[in-house]
Structures are given as structure tokens and as C-alpha cells.
Design an enzyme around this catalytic site. Structure first.
Site, mmCIF file in Angstrom:
data_model
loop_
_atom_site.group_PDB
_atom_site.id
_atom_site.type_symbol
_atom_site.label_atom_id
_atom_site.label_comp_id
_atom_site.label_asym_id
_atom_site.label_seq_id
_atom_site.Cartn_x
_atom_site.Cartn_y
_atom_site.Cartn_z
ATOM 1 N N GLU A 36 -0.498 -5.408 5.946
ATOM 2 C CA GLU A 36 0.815 -5.507 5.284
ATOM 3 C C GLU A 36 1.679 -6.565 5.988
ATOM 4 O O GLU A 36 2.343 -7.381 5.333
ATOM 5 C CB GLU A 36 1.524 -4.153 5.318
ATOM 6 C CG GLU A 36 0.850 -3.119 4.432
ATOM 7 C CD GLU A 36 1.426 -1.724 4.568
ATOM 8 O OE1 GLU A 36 1.263 -0.935 3.646
ATOM 9 O OE2 GLU A 36 2.026 -1.410 5.617
ATOM 10 N N ASP B 270 8.325 3.298 5.119
ATOM 11 C CA ASP B 270 8.582 4.664 5.582
ATOM 12 C C ASP B 270 10.049 4.844 5.945
ATOM 13 O O ASP B 270 10.600 5.934 5.779
ATOM 14 C CB ASP B 270 7.674 4.979 6.773
ATOM 15 C CG ASP B 270 6.220 4.905 6.359
ATOM 16 O OD1 ASP B 270 5.829 5.642 5.431
ATOM 17 O OD2 ASP B 270 5.481 4.071 6.916
ATOM 18 N N LYS C 38 14.422 6.924 2.148
ATOM 19 C CA LYS C 38 13.890 6.028 3.185
ATOM 20 C C LYS C 38 14.988 5.222 3.892
ATOM 21 O O LYS C 38 14.721 4.598 4.926
ATOM 22 C CB LYS C 38 12.885 5.044 2.561
ATOM 23 C CG LYS C 38 11.760 5.700 1.766
ATOM 24 C CD LYS C 38 10.814 6.451 2.640
ATOM 25 C CE LYS C 38 9.620 7.054 1.915
ATOM 26 N NZ LYS C 38 8.663 6.136 1.380
ATOM 27 N N GLY D 1 2.745 4.288 7.553
ATOM 28 C CA GLY D 1 2.405 5.688 7.316
ATOM 29 C C GLY D 1 1.043 5.833 6.662
ATOM 30 O O GLY D 1 0.332 6.815 6.869
ATOM 31 N N GLY D 2 0.661 4.807 5.907
ATOM 32 C CA GLY D 2 -0.660 4.806 5.260
ATOM 33 C C GLY D 2 -1.697 4.019 6.039
ATOM 34 O O GLY D 2 -2.782 3.736 5.521
ATOM 35 N N ASP E 238 6.177 -4.158 -1.495
ATOM 36 C CA ASP E 238 5.585 -3.045 -0.753
ATOM 37 C C ASP E 238 6.635 -1.963 -0.505
ATOM 38 O O ASP E 238 7.841 -2.236 -0.530
ATOM 39 C CB ASP E 238 5.028 -3.559 0.585
ATOM 40 C CG ASP E 238 4.060 -2.578 1.228
ATOM 41 O OD1 ASP E 238 3.810 -1.496 0.657
ATOM 42 O OD2 ASP E 238 3.529 -2.906 2.318
ATOM 43 N N THR F 299 0.838 -1.200 0.000
ATOM 44 C CA THR F 299 0.000 0.000 0.000
ATOM 45 C C THR F 299 0.873 1.250 0.000
ATOM 46 O O THR F 299 1.932 1.261 0.635
ATOM 47 C CB THR F 299 -0.892 -0.007 1.251
ATOM 48 O OG1 THR F 299 -1.737 -1.159 1.193
ATOM 49 C CG2 THR F 299 -1.752 1.242 1.346
HETATM 50 C C1 5RP Z 1 1.407 2.090 4.234
HETATM 51 C C2 5RP Z 1 2.882 1.887 4.217
HETATM 52 C C3 5RP Z 1 3.628 2.407 3.052
HETATM 53 O O1 5RP Z 1 4.356 1.384 2.482
HETATM 54 C C4 5RP Z 1 4.548 3.490 3.523
HETATM 55 O O2 5RP Z 1 3.803 4.481 4.206
HETATM 56 C C5 5RP Z 1 5.309 4.120 2.355
HETATM 57 O O3 5RP Z 1 4.419 4.836 1.555
HETATM 58 P P1 5RP Z 1 4.902 5.630 0.286
HETATM 59 O O4 5RP Z 1 5.351 4.628 -0.714
HETATM 60 O O5 5RP Z 1 3.684 6.400 -0.144
HETATM 61 O O6 5RP Z 1 6.037 6.545 0.704
HETATM 62 O O7 5RP Z 1 3.469 1.300 5.090
HETATM 63 O O8 5RP Z 1 0.842 1.632 5.432
#
Ligand code: 5RP
Length: 222
Positions: free
Chosen positions: A107, A88, A125, A100-101, A85, A32
Site C-alpha cells: 500500500e 485504520d 476512523k 490492519g489487513g 485506499d 486493500t
Molecule cells: C489494509 C489496510 C486497510 O486499508 C485498513 O485496514 C482499513 O480496512 P477496512 O476498510 O476494512 O476498515 O490498511 O492493510
């Protein structure tokens, strides 16, 4: 290269890594976030090369379906060779902060089932020590204050994520000001608090491969 271009580059690199291993029966685990979305869009161009996907969130399921990719319930998926995936934060051991999402629980479940977890991220990251990014903790709503007090005892500063309800109907506490030198221990300590559903440390089950977007190209750490 912009950050978005780096995300697209790692999404494409993940697809290229998967393709030789996919056949008509393959089901792919999909994460996600904005980087995972780049992967989905690149994967969709090869949708006839595999059977379908398991999604780590409702948002990801919708995006997969919008591309005409079949989405399976994890319980109905006989085998998951790959989970792809974003993250963060990652350290050099490929231990991650995710969530973060707010999709951390699903996940972590899909990552646990998959044989190989490929993490895709832009170079911002990769950090020496996890914890600059506030650590998300998914909590049963009635336990929110109790869990927050216990997190303070562990040395963190929990902040309630206003207006956020997870796909599982729970809430998120974001934990600030923790320099996470022992991710496995902290992951276990947080999981031991009654009312915690899951925390965003992926250390007991880290990624197997990190595809990192840099201005010079995609760097692979494994
Ligand atoms: C969602 C997550 C995402 O993988 C994480 O927030 C990274 O998101 P992005 O690719 O938009 O930087 O753990 O729960």
C-alpha cells in the site's frame, strides 16, 4: 446509515471523483480492505472507462480480476494518477495508520507512486491523535525479537500477529499503547530499526484527500 453503507457511500464517491479524469490509458492504484472492496465494486461498473489497475495486495488483485479489470505490475505502469485506499485511523492532517489487513508495504509503495492519494473511510476512523488502533509493523521473520525489543525502547508494546504472513512473506508486530503525537518522527524511527520492512504510519506521504462517510453524507477533507 450503517457502517457498511458509509463504506459503500465513500467507495461510490471516490469513483465519482475519479471518473472525469479517467481515459482509455488510465491505470488506477487500488488499496486493500473492506472499504477498498466497496470502491472496487463501484469502479467495476465503469471498467470500460479506463485501462486497468495496480493492486496493493493479492486479495485486491483477485477481486479486480473477478470483475474483469486488468491488473498491472507496478513496474509496468507508466503513470499512476490516483491511489484509492481505506485506513485504520486518520487525523485531521490526513496522516494515517494502515495495515490492519497486513498489506501496508505494498500500500505504501503504490501510494508513493501515485500523484493523488484518496483515502476513503467511515467516520469512526477520524481521530484527534493516532495510536488508539495498534500500529502494524512488517518485519523480516528472523528479526522479530530484535525489532520487538527496539520497539519497547521506543515506548510501545509490540504483539506478534499470530498466523499472519504478509504477501511479501514477512510477519507483523502490532504496536499497542503509543499516543502518536509526532507521526513523521515515529515513522522514521521505526523504519530505522534493522529488520523492519515497513510500518503502518503514512505520515511522510499522507493522503491528499479524505472522503469520510457520515450519517449525513460524505464529508471531504483536503
Ligand atoms: C489494509 C489496510 C486497510 O486499508 C485498513 O485496514 C482499513 O480496512 P477496512 O476498510 O476494512 O476498515 O490498511 O492493510
Amino acid at each position: 446509515m450503517t457502517q457498511d453503507e458509509m463504506k459503500q457511500a465513500v467507495g461510490q464517491a471516490a469513483v465519482e471523483r475519479l471518473l472525469p479524469h479517467l481515459d482509455a490509458d488510465s491505470i488506477v492504484g487500488v488499496g486493500t480492505g473492506s472499504t477498498a472492496n466497496c470502491f472496487i465494486d463501484a469502479l467495476a461498473k465503469h471498467k470500460l472507462a479506463f485501462d486497468g489497475a495496480v493492486a496493493s495486495s493479492e486479495a485486491t488483485a483477485e477481486r479486480l480480476k473477478s470483475h474483469g479489470i486488468t491488473v498491472y505490475d507496478l513496474n509496468g505502469a507508466p503513470q499512476l494518477d490516483f491511489y484509492v485506499d481505506g485506513a485504520d485511523e486518520s487525523n485531521e492532517n490526513l496522516e494515517l495508520i494502515k495495515g490492519g489487513g497486513a498489506a501496508l508495504t505494498r500500500e505504501k509503495i503504490v501510494a508513493a507512486v501515485a500523484k493523488t492519494f484518496i483515502c476513503i473511510a467511515d467516520e469512526s476512523k477520524l481521530v484527534p491523535v493516532l495510536g488508539e488502533f495498534p500500529l502494524p509493523v512488517e518485519v523480516i521473520p528472523m528479526a522479530r525479537s530484535h525489532v520487538a525489543r527496539e520497539i519497547v525502547r521506543l515506548g510501545g508494546d509490540p504483539v506478534y500477529r499470530e498466523g499472519c504472513i504478509t504477501d511479501n512473506g514477512n510477519v507483523i508486530l502490532d504496536v499497542y499503547n503509543m499516543s502518536i503525537v509526532n507521526p513523521k518522527q515515529l515513522e522514521a524511527d521505526l523504519n530505522a530499526i534493522v529488520g523492519v520492512v515497513c510500518n503502518g504510519l503514512f505520515a511522510a506521504r499522507p493522503a491528499d484527500v479524505l472522503l469520510l462517510g457520515t450519517p449525513q453524507g460524505v464529508r471531504t477533507i483536503e
